[in-house]
Scaffold this motif. Structure first.
Motif, PDB file in Angstrom:
ATOM      1  N   LYS A 106       0.865  -1.177   0.000  1.00  0.00           N
ATOM      2  CA  LYS A 106       0.000   0.000   0.000  1.00  0.00           C
ATOM      3  C   LYS A 106       0.901   1.226   0.000  1.00  0.00           C
ATOM      4  CE  LYS A 106      -3.554   2.411   2.707  1.00  0.00           C
ATOM      5  NZ  LYS A 106      -4.482   2.575   1.562  1.00  0.00           N
ATOM      6  N   LEU A 107       0.815   2.033  -1.027  1.00  0.00           N
ATOM      7  CA  LEU A 107       1.657   3.212  -1.159  1.00  0.00           C
ATOM      8  C   LEU A 107       0.917   4.444  -0.639  1.00  0.00           C
ATOM      9  CD1 LEU A 107       3.086   2.534  -4.737  1.00  0.00           C
ATOM     10  CD2 LEU A 107       4.184   2.043  -2.533  1.00  0.00           C
ATOM     11  N   VAL A 108       1.546   5.162   0.276  1.00  0.00           N
ATOM     12  CA  VAL A 108       0.954   6.358   0.876  1.00  0.00           C
ATOM     13  C   VAL A 108       1.885   7.536   0.582  1.00  0.00           C
ATOM     14  CG1 VAL A 108       0.147   7.438   2.995  1.00  0.00           C
ATOM     15  CG2 VAL A 108      -0.074   4.952   2.699  1.00  0.00           C
ATOM     16  N   PHE A 109       1.413   8.482  -0.213  1.00  0.00           N
ATOM     17  CA  PHE A 109       2.235   9.620  -0.614  1.00  0.00           C
ATOM     18  C   PHE A 109       1.999  10.791   0.342  1.00  0.00           C
ATOM     19  CE2 PHE A 109       1.587   6.936  -4.237  1.00  0.00           C
ATOM     20  CZ  PHE A 109       2.789   6.972  -4.935  1.00  0.00           C
ATOM     21  N   VAL A 110       3.101  11.356   0.819  1.00  0.00           N
ATOM     22  CA  VAL A 110       2.998  12.508   1.727  1.00  0.00           C
ATOM     23  C   VAL A 110       3.892  13.623   1.195  1.00  0.00           C
ATOM     24  CG1 VAL A 110       2.500  11.057   3.726  1.00  0.00           C
ATOM     25  CG2 VAL A 110       4.873  11.707   3.241  1.00  0.00           C
ATOM     26  N   SER A 111       3.606  14.849   1.591  1.00  0.00           N
ATOM     27  CA  SER A 111       4.420  15.986   1.166  1.00  0.00           C
ATOM     28  C   SER A 111       5.826  15.855   1.745  1.00  0.00           C
ATOM     29  CB  SER A 111       3.790  17.291   1.631  1.00  0.00           C
ATOM     30  OG  SER A 111       3.886  17.399   3.045  1.00  0.00           O
ATOM     31  N   ARG A 112       6.766  16.545   1.128  1.00  0.00           N
ATOM     32  CA  ARG A 112       8.134  16.494   1.625  1.00  0.00           C
ATOM     33  C   ARG A 112       8.246  17.081   3.034  1.00  0.00           C
ATOM     34  NH1 ARG A 112       8.548  15.737  -3.586  1.00  0.00           N
ATOM     35  NH2 ARG A 112      10.424  14.759  -4.443  1.00  0.00           N
ATOM     36  N   ASN A 113       7.455  18.076   3.329  1.00  0.00           N
ATOM     37  CA  ASN A 113       7.455  18.632   4.686  1.00  0.00           C
ATOM     38  C   ASN A 113       6.971  17.603   5.698  1.00  0.00           C
ATOM     39  OD1 ASN A 113       8.434  21.129   3.907  1.00  0.00           O
ATOM     40  ND2 ASN A 113       6.401  22.040   3.658  1.00  0.00           N
ATOM     41  N   GLU A 114       5.881  16.923   5.350  1.00  0.00           N
ATOM     42  CA  GLU A 114       5.343  15.900   6.259  1.00  0.00           C
ATOM     43  C   GLU A 114       6.314  14.735   6.376  1.00  0.00           C
ATOM     44  OE1 GLU A 114       1.162  13.442   7.042  1.00  0.00           O
ATOM     45  OE2 GLU A 114       1.485  14.495   5.139  1.00  0.00           O
ATOM     46  N   TYR A 115       6.948  14.386   5.262  1.00  0.00           N
ATOM     47  CA  TYR A 115       7.917  13.287   5.273  1.00  0.00           C
ATOM     48  C   TYR A 115       9.074  13.583   6.224  1.00  0.00           C
ATOM     49  CZ  TYR A 115      10.774   9.460   3.393  1.00  0.00           C
ATOM     50  OH  TYR A 115      11.522   8.311   3.238  1.00  0.00           O
ATOM     51  N   GLY A 116       9.440  14.846   6.313  1.00  0.00           N
ATOM     52  CA  GLY A 116      10.519  15.239   7.201  1.00  0.00           C
ATOM     53  C   GLY A 116      10.211  15.001   8.671  1.00  0.00           C
ATOM     54  N   LEU A 117       8.942  14.761   8.985  1.00  0.00           N
ATOM     55  CA  LEU A 117       8.524  14.504  10.368  1.00  0.00           C
ATOM     56  C   LEU A 117       8.396  13.018  10.677  1.00  0.00           C
ATOM     57  CD1 LEU A 117       5.669  17.183  10.527  1.00  0.00           C
ATOM     58  CD2 LEU A 117       8.022  17.437  11.352  1.00  0.00           C
ATOM     59  N   LYS A 118       8.826  12.172   9.741  1.00  0.00           N
ATOM     60  CA  LYS A 118       8.532  10.736   9.825  1.00  0.00           C
ATOM     61  C   LYS A 118       9.082  10.050  11.075  1.00  0.00           C
ATOM     62  CE  LYS A 118      12.530   9.190   7.093  1.00  0.00           C
ATOM     63  NZ  LYS A 118      13.243  10.473   7.231  1.00  0.00           N
ATOM     64  N   ASP A 119      10.138  10.610  11.674  1.00  0.00           N
ATOM     65  CA  ASP A 119      10.740   9.974  12.846  1.00  0.00           C
ATOM     66  C   ASP A 119      10.205  10.527  14.161  1.00  0.00           C
ATOM     67  OD1 ASP A 119      12.414   8.354  11.252  1.00  0.00           O
ATOM     68  OD2 ASP A 119      13.853   9.996  11.025  1.00  0.00           O
ATOM     69  N   THR A 120       9.254  11.435  14.097  1.00  0.00           N
ATOM     70  CA  THR A 120       8.721  12.027  15.324  1.00  0.00           C
ATOM     71  C   THR A 120       7.638  11.131  15.923  1.00  0.00           C
ATOM     72  OG1 THR A 120       6.999  13.282  14.160  1.00  0.00           O
ATOM     73  CG2 THR A 120       9.167  14.328  14.409  1.00  0.00           C
ATOM     74  N   PRO A 121       7.488  11.143  17.247  1.00  0.00           N
ATOM     75  CA  PRO A 121       6.444  10.339  17.899  1.00  0.00           C
ATOM     76  C   PRO A 121       5.040  10.692  17.387  1.00  0.00           C
ATOM     77  CG  PRO A 121       8.022  11.119  19.517  1.00  0.00           C
ATOM     78  CD  PRO A 121       8.354  11.822  18.230  1.00  0.00           C
ATOM     79  N   PHE A 123       4.112  11.754  14.375  1.00  0.00           N
ATOM     80  CA  PHE A 123       3.863  11.176  13.050  1.00  0.00           C
ATOM     81  C   PHE A 123       3.603   9.672  13.165  1.00  0.00           C
ATOM     82  CE2 PHE A 123       4.972   9.236   9.018  1.00  0.00           C
ATOM     83  CZ  PHE A 123       4.411  10.105   8.083  1.00  0.00           C
ATOM     84  N   LEU A 124       4.419   8.985  13.925  1.00  0.00           N
ATOM     85  CA  LEU A 124       4.265   7.537  14.068  1.00  0.00           C
ATOM     86  C   LEU A 124       2.948   7.185  14.773  1.00  0.00           C
ATOM     87  CD1 LEU A 124       7.930   6.561  15.031  1.00  0.00           C
ATOM     88  CD2 LEU A 124       6.794   6.326  12.808  1.00  0.00           C
ATOM     89  N   LYS A 125       2.539   8.021  15.705  1.00  0.00           N
ATOM     90  CA  LYS A 125       1.251   7.801  16.373  1.00  0.00           C
ATOM     91  C   LYS A 125       0.106   7.951  15.379  1.00  0.00           C
ATOM     92  CE  LYS A 125      -1.141   9.055  20.653  1.00  0.00           C
ATOM     93  NZ  LYS A 125      -1.092   9.909  21.881  1.00  0.00           N
ATOM     94  N   GLU A 126       0.245   8.927  14.466  1.00  0.00           N
ATOM     95  CA  GLU A 126      -0.763   9.119  13.425  1.00  0.00           C
ATOM     96  C   GLU A 126      -0.819   7.906  12.492  1.00  0.00           C
ATOM     97  OE1 GLU A 126      -1.632  12.056   9.587  1.00  0.00           O
ATOM     98  OE2 GLU A 126      -0.140  12.631  11.085  1.00  0.00           O
ATOM     99  N   ASP A 133      -1.570  -1.720  14.198  1.00  0.00           N
ATOM    100  CA  ASP A 133      -0.271  -2.200  14.677  1.00  0.00           C
ATOM    101  C   ASP A 133       0.611  -2.578  13.486  1.00  0.00           C
ATOM    102  OD1 ASP A 133       1.577  -2.880  16.630  1.00  0.00           O
ATOM    103  OD2 ASP A 133       1.001  -4.988  16.548  1.00  0.00           O
ATOM    104  N   PHE A 134       1.899  -2.208  13.570  1.00  0.00           N
ATOM    105  CA  PHE A 134       2.822  -2.579  12.489  1.00  0.00           C
ATOM    106  C   PHE A 134       4.237  -2.681  13.046  1.00  0.00           C
ATOM    107  CE2 PHE A 134       2.203   2.097  12.235  1.00  0.00           C
ATOM    108  CZ  PHE A 134       3.495   2.530  12.512  1.00  0.00           C
ATOM    109  N   TYR A 135       5.089  -3.336  12.260  1.00  0.00           N
ATOM    110  CA  TYR A 135       6.520  -3.408  12.565  1.00  0.00           C
ATOM    111  C   TYR A 135       7.198  -2.303  11.764  1.00  0.00           C
ATOM    112  CZ  TYR A 135      11.223  -5.280  13.348  1.00  0.00           C
ATOM    113  OH  TYR A 135      12.544  -5.442  13.727  1.00  0.00           O
ATOM    114  N   LEU A 136       7.905  -1.416  12.452  1.00  0.00           N
ATOM    115  CA  LEU A 136       8.487  -0.244  11.808  1.00  0.00           C
ATOM    116  C   LEU A 136       9.890  -0.542  11.295  1.00  0.00           C
ATOM    117  CD1 LEU A 136       8.307   2.819  11.196  1.00  0.00           C
ATOM    118  CD2 LEU A 136       9.350   3.197  13.451  1.00  0.00           C
TER     119      LEU A 136
END
Length: 299
Positions: A106-121, A123-126, A133-136
């Protein structure tokens, strides 16, 4: 699974020999260092009873394709968070994303600004709220379990080499090689990115000091190529029947040849170059080269 050194070395003046370890032949889809990085992560996901793998990557990511392929083969659902939204309606125009989707990702496209937040708690909570549940798996696949897998790249037979060379993206592959190499061996990483910021990341996990990062052969940065590099890759394939990708192994091999010609390696050096795969990216690069009227990569 198979991995082997080329039986016939490439000979250079002063007794220098270059062998190539064909990690790209480990698996038809999950090849090279991606196989090594995913091995123990997939075992951990199974042990934790995770049903879904979630990861991140750009539009031409080897890691995205590898995770999608591994998910299909080993029974995981897969989600890929893709940097940039421009290809959301044009997946069929991108060979890497098209293959990942065919594998069921499943491909989920996000803006580059949003992508830059990918390691924040946050973003991961969202992501957990959206997908459960998933394996990161981190972008590029590098974590401690990935490094453990990359420690298995070298075998006992490889102790004879004076120099081990590998390309570098996130630093996980070279870290594993450093940890398993002999103290007499010199490890050289060829960075595909501008800058030497990977030094500190590698040093956090590397057990030894017999390594260095060469930043002179990035050809303008990640994903950047020029005619000289493409001509080298095509000439190498013609001479040795070994394909190289333009993002990682092509730049590494160009660097090795250039250093040999400039007398960097001592006489009688025995060099082992790790072919880390990435060949799936050639199709996408050839589309870009064709659009710009440049010579394509021979495969």
């Amino acid at each position: 699974m198979k991995s082997n050194n080329q039986k016939i070395p490439i000979h250079f003046p002063n007794g220098i020999e270059l062998f190539i370890k064909r990690e790209d032949q480990l698996h038809p889809v999950v090849s090279g260092n991606k196989f090594r990085k995913l091995k123990y992560n997939l075992l951990a996901a199974k042990h934790q009873n995770k049903k879904t793998l979630l990861t991140f990557g750009g539009a031409f990511s080897n890691h995205i394709v590898a995770v999608a392929g591994a998910g299909k083969e080993f029974g995981f659902e897969t989600i890929g968070i893709i940097r940039g939204e421009e290809l959301q309606e044009k997946i069929h125009e991108n060979p890497s994303l098209a293959v990942a989707q065919q594998f069921g990702m499943k491909l989920v496209f996000v803006s580059r600004n949003e992508y830059g937040l990918k390691d924040t708690p946050e973003f991961l909570k969202e992501m957990q709220f959206k997908f459960g549940d998933f394996y990161l798996l981190p972008e590029g696949g590098t974590n401690e379990l990935a490094i453990k897998g990359c420690e298995e790249i070298l075998s006992e037979d490889d102790i004879e080499f004076s120099h081990i060379c590998t390309s570098i993206g996130t630093g996980g592959t070279i870290t594993g090689i450093i940890n398993s190499a002999g103290s007499h061996q010199n490890i050289i990483g060829f960075s595909s990115l501008k800058g030497d910021f990977l030094q500190n990341d590698i040093a956090k996990f590397a057990n030894e000091k017999n390594w260095s990062v060469n930043c002179e052969y990035h050809f303008g940065g990640y994903g950047k190529v020029n005619n000289e590099l493409i001509e080298f890759i095509n000439s190498f394939y013609l001479d040795h029947a070994i394909p190289l990708d333009p993002i990682y192994t092509g730049k590494m091999m160009f660097g090795i040849f250039d250093l040999i010609l400039n007398n960097y390696f001592p006489p009688n050096s025995k060099i082992l170059a790790i072919h880390t795969g990435g060949l799936q990216g050639i199709a996408g690069m050839n589309i870009k080269l064709e659009k710009s009227g440049k010579t394509k990569i021979t495969i």
